[in-house]
Design a protein around this motif. Structure first.
Motif, PDB file in Angstrom:
ATOM      1  N   MET A   1       1.078  -0.889   0.162  1.00 27.37           N
ATOM      2  CA  MET A   1      -0.058  -0.041   0.257  1.00 27.37           C
ATOM      3  C   MET A   1       1.290   1.457  -0.084  1.00 27.37           C
ATOM      4  O   MET A   1       1.989   1.084   0.504  1.00 27.37           O
ATOM      5  N   LYS A   2       0.724   1.955  -0.587  1.00 24.78           N
ATOM      6  CA  LYS A   2       0.977   3.957  -0.743  1.00 24.78           C
ATOM      7  C   LYS A   2       0.753   4.310   0.126  1.00 24.78           C
ATOM      8  O   LYS A   2      -0.067   4.854   0.625  1.00 24.78           O
ATOM      9  N   TYR A   3       1.512   4.853   0.866  1.00 21.05           N
ATOM     10  CA  TYR A   3       1.601   5.989   1.868  1.00 21.05           C
ATOM     11  C   TYR A   3       1.887   7.324   1.964  1.00 21.05           C
ATOM     12  O   TYR A   3       3.502   6.954   1.579  1.00 21.05           O
ATOM     13  N   ASN A   4       1.962   8.781   2.193  1.00 21.66           N
ATOM     14  CA  ASN A   4       2.554   9.877   2.369  1.00 21.66           C
ATOM     15  C   ASN A   4       3.286   9.844   3.584  1.00 21.66           C
ATOM     16  O   ASN A   4       4.571  10.276   3.641  1.00 21.66           O
TER      17      ASN A   4
ATOM     18  N   LEU B   1      -4.699   5.551   5.871  1.00 25.98           N
ATOM     19  CA  LEU B   1      -5.577   6.243   5.114  1.00 25.98           C
ATOM     20  C   LEU B   1      -6.233   7.653   5.103  1.00 25.98           C
ATOM     21  O   LEU B   1      -6.237   8.131   4.827  1.00 25.98           O
ATOM     22  N   TYR B   2      -6.681   7.151   6.612  1.00 24.04           N
ATOM     23  CA  TYR B   2      -7.227   8.510   7.148  1.00 24.04           C
ATOM     24  C   TYR B   2      -6.465   9.930   7.252  1.00 24.04           C
ATOM     25  O   TYR B   2      -6.812  11.000   6.965  1.00 24.04           O
TER      26      TYR B   2
ATOM     27  N   GLU C   1       4.984   0.502  10.684  1.00 25.58           N
ATOM     28  CA  GLU C   1       5.147  -0.535   9.544  1.00 25.58           C
ATOM     29  C   GLU C   1       4.977  -1.941   9.419  1.00 25.58           C
ATOM     30  O   GLU C   1       4.115  -2.587   8.985  1.00 25.58           O
ATOM     31  N   ALA C   2       5.182  -2.392  10.078  1.00 26.60           N
ATOM     32  CA  ALA C   2       5.048  -4.152  10.276  1.00 26.60           C
ATOM     33  C   ALA C   2       3.051  -4.054  10.848  1.00 26.60           C
ATOM     34  O   ALA C   2       3.251  -5.090  10.322  1.00 26.60           O
ATOM     35  N   ILE C   3       2.772  -3.342  11.847  1.00 23.69           N
ATOM     36  CA  ILE C   3       1.585  -3.481  11.714  1.00 23.69           C
ATOM     37  C   ILE C   3       0.855  -3.261  10.725  1.00 23.69           C
ATOM     38  O   ILE C   3      -0.155  -4.148  10.451  1.00 23.69           O
ATOM     39  N   LEU C   4       0.996  -2.715  10.014  1.00 26.65           N
ATOM     40  CA  LEU C   4       0.760  -2.293   8.680  1.00 26.65           C
ATOM     41  C   LEU C   4       0.998  -3.736   7.839  1.00 26.65           C
ATOM     42  O   LEU C   4       0.297  -4.032   6.730  1.00 26.65           O
ATOM     43  N   ASN C   5       1.855  -4.118   7.564  1.00 23.25           N
ATOM     44  CA  ASN C   5       2.097  -5.734   7.072  1.00 23.25           C
ATOM     45  C   ASN C   5       1.654  -6.970   8.178  1.00 23.25           C
ATOM     46  O   ASN C   5       2.795  -8.124   7.103  1.00 23.25           O
ATOM     47  N   GLY C   6       0.753  -6.355   8.561  1.00 22.99           N
ATOM     48  CA  GLY C   6       0.130  -8.042   9.943  1.00 22.99           C
ATOM     49  C   GLY C   6       1.099  -8.528  10.582  1.00 22.99           C
ATOM     50  O   GLY C   6       0.221  -9.996  11.160  1.00 22.99           O
TER      51      GLY C   6
END
Ligand code: F3S
Length: 428
Positions: A1-4, A32-33, A12-17
């Motif tokens: 996923m792309k984010y700014n 995203l929010y 980041e690890a949480i985002l990756n599961g």
């Protein structure tokens, strides 16, 4: 996923599961929010307790219940215990047979199962259903500079302005996600820059302005901006005592609902204004002057949504946001005195005062409880807005001194002194 925004390796690890698929989805939503609002990073939610806005088991909100199930099953529970907005139903509040059927069988048929989900998710206790979670009797009182993940607009504006905590005007569910991950995106009212005032409001009235009308006027003028209010300390003092806090609670709820204010500063009174004074005012701030005529103009312009504008009111609500203990006592004295003056025993219009369960519990221990009961006023923990949120109430002439309730329902606004007069006099 792309984010700014910049994430820490852990985020980041949480985002990756790393903490499971459900947690990854929750994190993704927050990122995203944050990106949508230009957040630069995530910051920890460091208040002791959270607060959720969604308290009602409305039948049509099926996606919320299945989301709650997924979160609970996926082990994505709130990291902090939380309070929640008031319940929609109370058997003590007057309702006719048809309303009862509609409330229990159709509208709020999911209440019991949703209450269970809230408990599993991290609800503090059964008594924690109120929008005024920051009352001493409730005990969810954030400290200055603590970062919160709340959404109830009247509580957010109070926490930011009166307590000096930091919270954006989040939406429902997003606030729960922040409490689950324990982080929120850093933007808006969390930043020093975002807390600067872009409006100067000069209060030049000849008497203490009604909190609910002053807040309404400011909210409608500044919308989501931050106002710095001058001249109000003349009327409400420079001490954040019980009376002043209750005034600011009602004032703030009106700014937040008639506009979208999430933070205000009151010169010489609220914590940041005391600390920083006019340094809080941004360059080129606009000016809004409020005098008696402006408040009268604002009140006169509230639309009356009743079919029959001359109808005798069928119900009166006082306590949106929920009343403080001192307000309950003051209303009790005023109603009793008004009835006596007019030679009546009971209020002439069915009237409901609303307050937090903890505040009611304390109030019940005082002699005022019996005094209030004698007047015929019902004391309840519900949210009047939830009560009125149905087709039957739309056609019902309801009166209130709450500008939030007026804004979201067909209820008609009167100042507190007018309400007192109406309910303690013989009905027309
Ligand atoms: Fe509270 Fe319900 Fe009013 S949540 S502010 S009583 S609309």
């Amino acid at each position: 996923m792309k984010y700014n925004m910049t994430l820490t390796p852990e985020e980041e690890a949480i985002l990756n599961g790393s903490q499971g698929e459900t947690m990854a989805k929750v994190m993704k939503t927050l990122v995203l929010y944050g990106d949508a609002f230009g957040a630069t990073k995530m910051v920890p939610v460091n208040s002791e307790k959270g607060h959720l806005v969604t308290s009602f088991g409305l039948k049509v909100m099926k996606p919320v219940y299945s989301l709650m199930d997924q979160l609970i099953e996926g082990g994505a529970l709130s990291k902090q215990k939380f309070s929640v907005d008031p319940k929609p139903l109370d058997p003590n509040v007057p309702a006719n047979f048809l309303q009862k059927v509609i409330f229990n069988k159709f509208m709020y048929s999911m209440q019991d199962s949703y209450d269970k989900q809230l408990a599993e998710m991290g609800l503090l206790d059964d008594k924690s259903y109120t929008c005024t979670c920051y009352m001493d009797e409730v005990g969810n009182i954030p400290n200055k500079n603590e970062v919160l993940s709340w959404a109830e607009s009247s509580a957010v504006v109070y926490a930011n302005s009166v307590l000096g905590a930091r919270c954006n005007r989040n939406s429902g569910i997003i606030e729960l996600f922040g409490s689950i991950v324990g982080k929120v995106p850093y933007f808006g009212l969390l930043t020093d820059e975002g807390r600067k005032a872009t409006w100067i409001v000069e209060v030049k009235t000849t008497k203490k302005p009604e909190a609910q009308i002053l807040g309404s006027a400011i909210g409608m003028k500044v919308m989501e901006d931050v106002p710095f209010v001058k001249g109000l300390d003349k009327w409400i003092g420079t001490e954040l005592d019980g009376d002043t806090k209750a005034y600011l609670k009602d004032f703030g709820a009106a700014t937040a609902s008639n506009g979208a204010v999430g933070l205000y500063h009151i010169e010489n009174l609220t914590p940041e204004a005391v600390e920083m004074g006019e340094n809080l005012i941004a360059e080129n701030a606009q000016v809004y002057v409020i005098d008696d005529a402006e408040l009268e103009r604002v009140q006169a312009n509230y639309p009356v949504m009743w079919k029959d504008k001359e109808a005798t009111p069928k119900l009166c609500f006082v306590g949106c946001p929920h009343l403080s203990h001192a307000q309950l006592i003051e209303w009790t004295d005023n109603v009793a005195e008004g009835l006596k003056k007019n030679g009546l025993k009971k209020v002439s219009i069915p009237t409901v005062f609303t307050a937090a369960p903890g505040v009611i519990e304390e109030f019940e221990k005082t002699p005022y409880a019996a005094k209030l009961k004698e007047t015929g006023v019902v004391l309840s923990y519900i949210c009047p807005l939830m009560y009125m949120n149905n087709p039957l109430c739309k056609s019902m002439p309801v009166i209130t001194n709450s500008n939030k309730l007026r804004t979201y329902t067909t209820s008609r606004y009167y100042r507190s002194d007018e309400i007192l007069d109406i309910i303690t006099k013989e009905a027309k």
